[in-house]
Write an enzyme that holds these catalytic residues in place. Structure first.
Site, PDB file in Angstrom:
ATOM      1  N   CYS A  47       0.786  -1.144  -0.206  1.00 32.21           N
ATOM      2  CA  CYS A  47       0.071  -0.164   0.016  1.00 32.21           C
ATOM      3  C   CYS A  47       0.798   1.390   0.066  1.00 32.21           C
ATOM      4  CB  CYS A  47      -0.741  -0.180   1.241  1.00 32.21           C
ATOM      5  SG  CYS A  47      -1.772   1.395   1.708  1.00 32.21           S
ATOM      6  N   SER A  49       1.132   3.855   2.069  1.00 31.38           N
ATOM      7  CA  SER A  49       1.556   4.028   3.132  1.00 31.38           C
ATOM      8  C   SER A  49       3.028   3.262   3.321  1.00 31.38           C
ATOM      9  CB  SER A  49       0.755   3.768   4.423  1.00 31.38           C
ATOM     10  OG  SER A  49      -0.431   4.520   4.104  1.00 31.38           O
ATOM     11  N   HIS A  52       5.520   5.112   1.830  1.00 33.75           N
ATOM     12  CA  HIS A  52       5.915   6.453   2.693  1.00 33.75           C
ATOM     13  C   HIS A  52       7.023   6.194   3.677  1.00 33.75           C
ATOM     14  CE1 HIS A  52       1.658   8.584   1.551  1.00 33.75           C
ATOM     15  NE2 HIS A  52       2.683   8.600   0.367  1.00 33.75           N
ATOM     16  N   HIS A  68       0.826  -3.844   6.152  1.00 36.16           N
ATOM     17  CA  HIS A  68      -0.262  -3.595   7.214  1.00 36.16           C
ATOM     18  C   HIS A  68      -1.234  -4.155   6.380  1.00 36.16           C
ATOM     19  CE1 HIS A  68      -0.101  -0.124   4.419  1.00 36.16           C
ATOM     20  NE2 HIS A  68      -1.577   0.074   4.688  1.00 36.16           N
ATOM     21  N   CYS A 176      -6.755  -3.157   3.927  1.00 38.59           N
ATOM     22  CA  CYS A 176      -6.484  -1.845   3.994  1.00 38.59           C
ATOM     23  C   CYS A 176      -7.162  -0.815   2.631  1.00 38.59           C
ATOM     24  CB  CYS A 176      -5.089  -0.995   3.964  1.00 38.59           C
ATOM     25  SG  CYS A 176      -4.918   0.658   3.809  1.00 38.59           S
TER      26      CYS A 176
HETATM   27  N1  COD Z   1      -5.285  15.529 -10.442  1.00 44.75           N
HETATM   28  C1  COD Z   1      -5.945  14.157 -10.767  1.00 44.75           C
HETATM   29  N2  COD Z   1      -5.348  13.043 -10.702  1.00 44.75           N
HETATM   30  C2  COD Z   1      -4.301  12.827 -10.185  1.00 44.75           C
HETATM   31  C3  COD Z   1      -3.305  13.967  -9.928  1.00 44.75           C
HETATM   32  C4  COD Z   1      -3.805  15.034 -10.023  1.00 44.75           C
HETATM   33  N3  COD Z   1      -3.282  16.477  -9.813  1.00 44.75           N
HETATM   34  N4  COD Z   1      -2.120  13.512  -9.398  1.00 44.75           N
HETATM   35  C5  COD Z   1      -2.205  12.176  -9.489  1.00 44.75           C
HETATM   36  N5  COD Z   1      -3.458  11.837  -9.933  1.00 44.75           N
HETATM   37  C6  COD Z   1      -3.902  10.321  -9.896  1.00 44.75           C
HETATM   38  C7  COD Z   1      -2.839   9.456 -10.657  1.00 44.75           C
HETATM   39  O1  COD Z   1      -2.782   9.374 -11.834  1.00 44.75           O
HETATM   40  C8  COD Z   1      -3.341   8.140  -9.844  1.00 44.75           C
HETATM   41  O2  COD Z   1      -4.119   7.376 -10.927  1.00 44.75           O
HETATM   42  C9  COD Z   1      -4.273   8.370  -8.742  1.00 44.75           C
HETATM   43  O3  COD Z   1      -4.281   9.967  -8.809  1.00 44.75           O
HETATM   44  C10 COD Z   1      -3.582   7.875  -7.592  1.00 44.75           C
HETATM   45  O4  COD Z   1      -3.785   6.728  -7.575  1.00 44.75           O
HETATM   46  P1  COD Z   1      -2.505   5.846  -6.749  1.00 44.75           P
HETATM   47  O5  COD Z   1      -2.722   4.326  -7.267  1.00 44.75           O
HETATM   48  O6  COD Z   1      -1.146   6.151  -6.816  1.00 44.75           O
HETATM   49  O7  COD Z   1      -3.210   5.746  -5.257  1.00 44.75           O
HETATM   50  P2  COD Z   1      -4.132   4.767  -4.408  1.00 44.75           P
HETATM   51  O8  COD Z   1      -5.478   4.516  -5.060  1.00 44.75           O
HETATM   52  O9  COD Z   1      -3.341   3.293  -4.105  1.00 44.75           O
HETATM   53  O10 COD Z   1      -4.056   5.373  -3.017  1.00 44.75           O
HETATM   54  C11 COD Z   1      -4.276   6.742  -2.945  1.00 44.75           C
HETATM   55  C12 COD Z   1      -4.224   7.271  -1.630  1.00 44.75           C
HETATM   56  C13 COD Z   1      -4.228   8.903  -1.786  1.00 44.75           C
HETATM   57  C14 COD Z   1      -5.388   7.037  -0.735  1.00 44.75           C
HETATM   58  C15 COD Z   1      -3.010   6.820  -0.770  1.00 44.75           C
HETATM   59  O11 COD Z   1      -1.997   7.165  -1.438  1.00 44.75           O
HETATM   60  C16 COD Z   1      -2.852   7.488   0.747  1.00 44.75           C
HETATM   61  O12 COD Z   1      -2.849   8.687   0.535  1.00 44.75           O
HETATM   62  N6  COD Z   1      -3.237   6.724   1.905  1.00 44.75           N
HETATM   63  C17 COD Z   1      -3.265   7.270   3.240  1.00 44.75           C
HETATM   64  C18 COD Z   1      -4.492   7.272   3.641  1.00 44.75           C
HETATM   65  C19 COD Z   1      -4.752   6.485   4.745  1.00 44.75           C
HETATM   66  O13 COD Z   1      -5.908   6.056   5.034  1.00 44.75           O
HETATM   67  N7  COD Z   1      -3.661   5.770   5.204  1.00 44.75           N
HETATM   68  C20 COD Z   1      -3.830   4.915   6.298  1.00 44.75           C
HETATM   69  C21 COD Z   1      -3.097   3.265   6.124  1.00 44.75           C
HETATM   70  S1  COD Z   1      -2.862   3.291   4.353  1.00 44.75           S
HETATM   71 ZN    ZN Z   2      -2.735   1.170   3.587  1.00 41.66          ZN
END
Ligand code: COD
Ligand code: ZN
Ligand code: ZN
Length: 397
Positions: A47, A49, A52, A68, A176
């Site tokens: 995931c 995080s 991160h 996780h 998650c």
């Molecule tokens: N405008 C529009 N779309 C965008 C932009 C933008 N400026 N920048 C990026 N994107 C798109 C990307 O093309 C991509 O398709 C999408 O946004 C992000 O997708 P992923 O695959 O990188 O991310 P995910 O879906 O796996 O996860 C996204 C989260 C934001 C939820 C994740 O990264 C996060 O922040 N998790 C922490 C939140 C949480 O609950 N944490 C607890 C344990 S994980």
């Molecule tokens: Zn997670």
């Protein structure tokens, strides 16, 4: 031979330093103490995080065993454990549910005070100690789960028993990513029948938000992403239209407001950027819109909006783990999955053997979510062939 009560030597991915690859190591996993559970991990997702942690934007004591989002089988239990037993299929819970604290007793809230999500993370179990050692050194836990290990130890309130028939390589995502997105729609926003929704970010978590909006009966779901390659899958999952901010000269919130008679009912930020959090807020209707923050920007950044944007009646909210009380909800979500209420296949790009964890992280950075399996092992004579195993050998001391 039973492994209960003994130290288990097994394989784990240890992060010794930030911005470095994981090192596959032999680690020792101590037996569970009272109110703890030792789990044999079968499958673990990777995931954002976790990345991160690698990048150093989620400060964690090192060395650490991260991970996780997983599913496994209980190997042994400590004294006083009553809610799981050896042989049970389980999902570790990075947001615990102690059942006793003020938050666990609150009807709506879910962030149990026993969580290890404060900054910097503590990196231990509840009693303040650790169960892993590697090369003679103690290794830190991560979010009370540490699933990048063949065996892990968790507190009893950080594990939920699930259906014995569940496919662990799929339901691990309920630990998650899926739940975070799906719950944001059905539990946090409480999307209503016939409503219009906008979902910013169409990664795995964004797709899970879309699934939640669809299950809740949304009439229109507008997907927003700068990567047009994400549109096809989003539409398959239920998005009724998809747009890219790069195709417009005016701000995307203005475009969405025009598309939705002054603003959507529900909007979601699933990217983790400040600018898109503000756009998502502003594209929701100024007097009845609800906007949910799902993503977290790496590092400590501050949001800024004019108070008037909320004074007119909008609601701005957020939640961890989709707002679900984990121990109660995870078994129900697995049951919903088994009853085909939703599918997890579209969220999984690859299933890789655990040893390929660093490739899994490279794939994550290119937008592909992988599941690592401990049940895929390298063929002894053909390093490019990976076989499914029924059991993974471990050494017991
Ligand atoms: N405008 C529009 N779309 C965008 C932009 C933008 N400026 N920048 C990026 N994107 C798109 C990307 O093309 C991509 O398709 C999408 O946004 C992000 O997708 P992923 O695959 O990188 O991310 P995910 O879906 O796996 O996860 C996204 C989260 C934001 C939820 C994740 O990264 C996060 O922040 N998790 C922490 C939140 C949480 O609950 N944490 C607890 C344990 S994980
Ligand atoms: Zn997670
Ligand atoms: Zn609690």
């Amino acid at each position: 031979m039973s492994t209960a009560g003994k130290v288990i030597k097994c394989k784990a991915a240890v992060l010794w330093d930030i911005k470095k690859p994981f090192s596959i190591e032999e680690v020792e996993v101590a037996p569970p103490k009272a109110h703890e559970v030792r789990i044999k991990i079968v499958a673990t997702g990777i995931c954002r995080s976790d990345d991160h942690v690698v990048q150093g934007t989620l400060p964690t004591p090192l060395p650490v065993i991260a991970g996780h989002e997983a599913a496994g089988i209980v190997e042994s239990i400590g004294e006083g454990v009553t809610t799981v037993k050896p042989g049970d299929k389980v999902i570790p819970l990075f947001t615990p549910q102690c059942g006793k604290c003020r938050i666990c007793k609150h009807p709506e809230s879910n962030l149990c005070v026993k969580n290890d999500l404060q900054s910097p993370l503590q990196g231990t179990l509840q009693d303040g100690s650790r169960r892993f050692t590697c090369r003679g050194k103690p290794v830190y836990h991560f979010l009370g789960t540490s699933t990048f290990s063949q065996y892990t130890v968790v507190d009893e309130f950080s594990v939920a028993k699930i259906d014995a028939a569940s496919p662990l390589e799929k339901v691990c995502l309920i630990g998650c990513g899926f739940t975070t997105g799906y719950g944001s729609a059905v539990k946090v926003a409480k999307v209503t029948q016939g409503s219009t929704c906008a979902v910013f970010g169409l990664g795995g978590v964004g797709l899970s938000v879309i699934m939640g909006c669809k299950v809740a009966g949304a009439a229109r779901i507008i997907g927003v992403d700068i990567n047009r390659d994400k549109f096809a899958k989003a539409k398959e999952m239920g998005a009724t239209e998809c747009i890219s901010p790069q195709d417009y000269t005016k701000p995307i919130e203005e475009v969405i407001k025009e598309m939705s008679d002054g603003g959507v009912d529900f909007s979601f930020e699933v990217i983790g950027r400040l600018d898109t959090m503000v756009s998502a807020l502003l594209c929701s209707h100024d007097s009845c819109g609800v906007s949910v923050i799902v993503g977290v920007p790496p590092g400590s950044e501050q949001l800024s909006v004019h108070p008037f944007e909320l004074l007119t009646g909008r609601t701005w909210k957020g939640a961890i783990f989709g707002g679900y009380k984990s121990k109660d909800s995870v078994p129900k979500l697995v049951a919903d999955f088994m009853n085909k209420k939703f599918s997890l296949d579209p969220l999984i790009s690859n299933v890789l053997p655990f040893e390929k964890i660093n490739e899994g992280f490279d794939l994550l950075r290119s937008g592909k979510r992988s599941v690592l399996s401990f049940f895929l092992c390298m063929h002894p004579y053909h390093p490019n062939i990976w076989e499914r195993l029924d059991a993974v050998p471990v050494t017991v001391f």
